[in-house]
Design a protein around this motif. Sequence first.
Motif, PDB file in Angstrom:
ATOM      1  N   ILE A   1       0.835  -1.143  -0.001  1.00 62.19           N
ATOM      2  CA  ILE A   1       0.125   0.144  -0.056  1.00 62.19           C
ATOM      3  C   ILE A   1       0.743   1.381  -0.129  1.00 62.19           C
ATOM      4  N   GLN A   2       1.940   1.330   1.060  1.00 66.17           N
ATOM      5  CA  GLN A   2       2.744   2.543   0.892  1.00 66.17           C
ATOM      6  C   GLN A   2       3.632   2.466  -0.415  1.00 66.17           C
TER       7      GLN A   2
ATOM      8  N   LEU B   1      -5.148  18.089  -3.202  1.00 64.37           N
ATOM      9  CA  LEU B   1      -5.967  17.343  -2.572  1.00 64.37           C
ATOM     10  C   LEU B   1      -5.704  15.706  -2.660  1.00 64.37           C
ATOM     11  N   VAL B   2      -5.371  15.411  -4.084  1.00 67.14           N
ATOM     12  CA  VAL B   2      -4.949  14.000  -4.205  1.00 67.14           C
ATOM     13  C   VAL B   2      -3.628  13.752  -3.702  1.00 67.14           C
ATOM     14  N   LYS B   3      -2.678  14.678  -3.579  1.00 69.87           N
ATOM     15  CA  LYS B   3      -1.457  14.503  -3.047  1.00 69.87           C
ATOM     16  C   LYS B   3      -1.580  14.251  -1.452  1.00 69.87           C
ATOM     17  N   ASN B   4      -2.490  15.030  -0.931  1.00 66.55           N
ATOM     18  CA  ASN B   4      -2.806  14.988   0.443  1.00 66.55           C
ATOM     19  C   ASN B   4      -3.439  13.698   0.957  1.00 66.55           C
ATOM     20  N   ASP B   5      -4.394  13.131   0.118  1.00 65.80           N
ATOM     21  CA  ASP B   5      -4.970  11.804   0.031  1.00 65.80           C
ATOM     22  C   ASP B   5      -3.917  10.593   0.083  1.00 65.80           C
ATOM     23  N   LEU B   6      -3.261  10.689  -0.845  1.00 70.19           N
ATOM     24  CA  LEU B   6      -2.131   9.842  -0.962  1.00 70.19           C
ATOM     25  C   LEU B   6      -1.089   9.574   0.213  1.00 70.19           C
ATOM     26  N   LYS B   7      -0.906  11.041   0.887  1.00 67.65           N
ATOM     27  CA  LYS B   7       0.004  10.917   2.170  1.00 67.65           C
ATOM     28  C   LYS B   7      -0.853  10.463   3.140  1.00 67.65           C
ATOM     29  N   ALA B   8      -2.037  10.640   3.265  1.00 65.95           N
ATOM     30  CA  ALA B   8      -2.981   9.911   4.232  1.00 65.95           C
ATOM     31  C   ALA B   8      -2.751   8.423   4.181  1.00 65.95           C
TER      32      ALA B   8
ATOM     33  N   ASP C   1      -0.727   6.582   2.860  1.00 63.21           N
ATOM     34  CA  ASP C   1       0.596   6.109   3.342  1.00 63.21           C
ATOM     35  C   ASP C   1       0.888   6.094   4.722  1.00 63.21           C
ATOM     36  N   SER C   2       0.379   7.133   5.642  1.00 63.30           N
ATOM     37  CA  SER C   2       0.303   7.030   6.962  1.00 63.30           C
ATOM     38  C   SER C   2      -0.454   6.107   7.789  1.00 63.30           C
ATOM     39  N   ALA C   3      -1.680   5.865   6.920  1.00 58.97           N
ATOM     40  CA  ALA C   3      -2.568   4.848   7.605  1.00 58.97           C
ATOM     41  C   ALA C   3      -1.969   3.377   7.436  1.00 58.97           C
ATOM     42  N   ALA C   4      -1.333   3.341   6.227  1.00 59.60           N
ATOM     43  CA  ALA C   4      -0.589   1.971   6.072  1.00 59.60           C
ATOM     44  C   ALA C   4       0.545   1.674   7.005  1.00 59.60           C
ATOM     45  N   ARG C   5       1.399   2.721   7.290  1.00 62.38           N
ATOM     46  CA  ARG C   5       2.142   2.523   8.217  1.00 62.38           C
ATOM     47  C   ARG C   5       1.769   2.116   9.787  1.00 62.38           C
ATOM     48  N   LYS C   6       0.520   2.792  10.020  1.00 60.99           N
ATOM     49  CA  LYS C   6      -0.201   2.143  11.369  1.00 60.99           C
ATOM     50  C   LYS C   6      -1.019   1.087  11.142  1.00 60.99           C
ATOM     51  N   GLN C   7      -1.035   0.735   9.860  1.00 62.52           N
ATOM     52  CA  GLN C   7      -1.857  -0.609   9.773  1.00 62.52           C
ATOM     53  C   GLN C   7      -3.262  -0.584  10.046  1.00 62.52           C
TER      54      GLN C   7
ATOM     55  N   ALA D   1      -6.538  -0.497   8.459  1.00 65.67           N
ATOM     56  CA  ALA D   1      -7.400  -0.743   7.002  1.00 65.67           C
ATOM     57  C   ALA D   1      -8.634   0.140   6.695  1.00 65.67           C
ATOM     58  N   ALA D   2      -9.400   0.553   7.901  1.00 66.46           N
ATOM     59  CA  ALA D   2     -10.584   1.191   7.726  1.00 66.46           C
ATOM     60  C   ALA D   2     -10.309   2.667   7.224  1.00 66.46           C
ATOM     61  N   THR D   3      -9.139   3.267   7.766  1.00 65.67           N
ATOM     62  CA  THR D   3      -8.650   4.584   7.319  1.00 65.67           C
ATOM     63  C   THR D   3      -8.137   4.530   5.764  1.00 65.67           C
ATOM     64  N   VAL D   4      -7.415   3.552   5.687  1.00 67.14           N
ATOM     65  CA  VAL D   4      -7.121   3.419   4.219  1.00 67.14           C
ATOM     66  C   VAL D   4      -8.225   3.264   3.136  1.00 67.14           C
ATOM     67  N   LYS D   5      -9.244   2.450   3.419  1.00 68.21           N
ATOM     68  CA  LYS D   5     -10.340   2.485   2.779  1.00 68.21           C
ATOM     69  C   LYS D   5     -11.198   3.700   2.324  1.00 68.21           C
ATOM     70  N   GLU D   6     -11.267   4.417   3.659  1.00 68.93           N
ATOM     71  CA  GLU D   6     -12.013   5.774   3.738  1.00 68.93           C
ATOM     72  C   GLU D   6     -11.271   6.789   2.783  1.00 68.93           C
ATOM     73  N   VAL D   7     -10.009   6.990   3.081  1.00 70.36           N
ATOM     74  CA  VAL D   7      -9.226   7.894   2.305  1.00 70.36           C
ATOM     75  C   VAL D   7      -9.141   7.367   0.789  1.00 70.36           C
ATOM     76  N   ALA D   8      -9.077   6.154   0.504  1.00 67.63           N
ATOM     77  CA  ALA D   8      -9.116   5.555  -0.886  1.00 67.63           C
ATOM     78  C   ALA D   8     -10.451   6.128  -1.645  1.00 67.63           C
ATOM     79  N   SER D   9     -11.521   5.979  -1.002  1.00 70.60           N
ATOM     80  CA  SER D   9     -12.621   6.448  -1.574  1.00 70.60           C
ATOM     81  C   SER D   9     -12.881   7.966  -1.816  1.00 70.60           C
ATOM     82  N   LYS D  10     -12.291   8.719  -0.869  1.00 71.06           N
ATOM     83  CA  LYS D  10     -12.188  10.176  -1.154  1.00 71.06           C
ATOM     84  C   LYS D  10     -11.094  10.276  -2.058  1.00 71.06           C
ATOM     85  N   LEU D  11      -9.891   9.628  -2.317  1.00 75.60           N
ATOM     86  CA  LEU D  11      -9.041   9.815  -3.391  1.00 75.60           C
ATOM     87  C   LEU D  11      -9.521   9.696  -4.750  1.00 75.60           C
ATOM     88  N   SER D  12     -10.260   8.490  -4.836  1.00 74.86           N
ATOM     89  CA  SER D  12     -10.988   8.143  -5.869  1.00 74.86           C
ATOM     90  C   SER D  12     -12.064   9.264  -6.481  1.00 74.86           C
ATOM     91  N   SER D  13     -12.975   9.701  -5.482  1.00 75.17           N
ATOM     92  CA  SER D  13     -13.641  10.961  -5.689  1.00 75.17           C
ATOM     93  C   SER D  13     -13.013  12.393  -6.200  1.00 75.17           C
TER      94      SER D  13
END
Length: 170
Positions: free
Chosen positions: A81-82, A119-126, A128-134, A136-148
């Motif tokens: 993911i990272q 915003l896309v750059k910030n979503d990708l950083k988020a 990366d950070s969520a994956a570092r913390k493992q 999954a819920a945050t990764v999915k939530e931010v990935a949805s926002k990124l896609s939007s």
Amino acid sequence: PSSPIATHCRRTFAGVVLPGVACALMPRSALAYRTVQDAMKDTQQVSQSSQLYARFGVVRDRAKQLAEFGQMADKGEWDNIQAFARNYNRVVQQDEMLRIVDLMAPSQGKDEAKKLAELVKNDLKAIDSAARKQDAATVKEVASKLSSNVDEFLKLRPQELQQQYGVPDL
């Protein structure tokens, strides 16, 4: 046989007078010509449009991959993911989206495109950070926002590109 003087007179008449008469008989629009600068400007504009079209195409194609963030989060592939988030940032956000912003005219929504690219750059950083913390819920939530946000960016594709290149709406 004609004399050299007669030949010279005929050539002079045919070379000087006849083109002048032909130009006088042509419609005014036929006399108009394009300067080299005009031709270069048109070529540059076409080149810029084709670059913009190609870059929007790359972003559109890479947007289809965003669902992989959720799939990798379900499997617990945190390193992947990272790596994917960093690669997406470099390849799509920096190499394509920011260049699209540079190519766009202010009348084409340049400011909005710049904001969405950030915003896309910030979503990708988020992500990366969520994956570092493992997380999954945050990764999915931010990935949805990124896609939007990527979808909103793609909606800024200039209408003339859609008409010129026959690109259907997404």
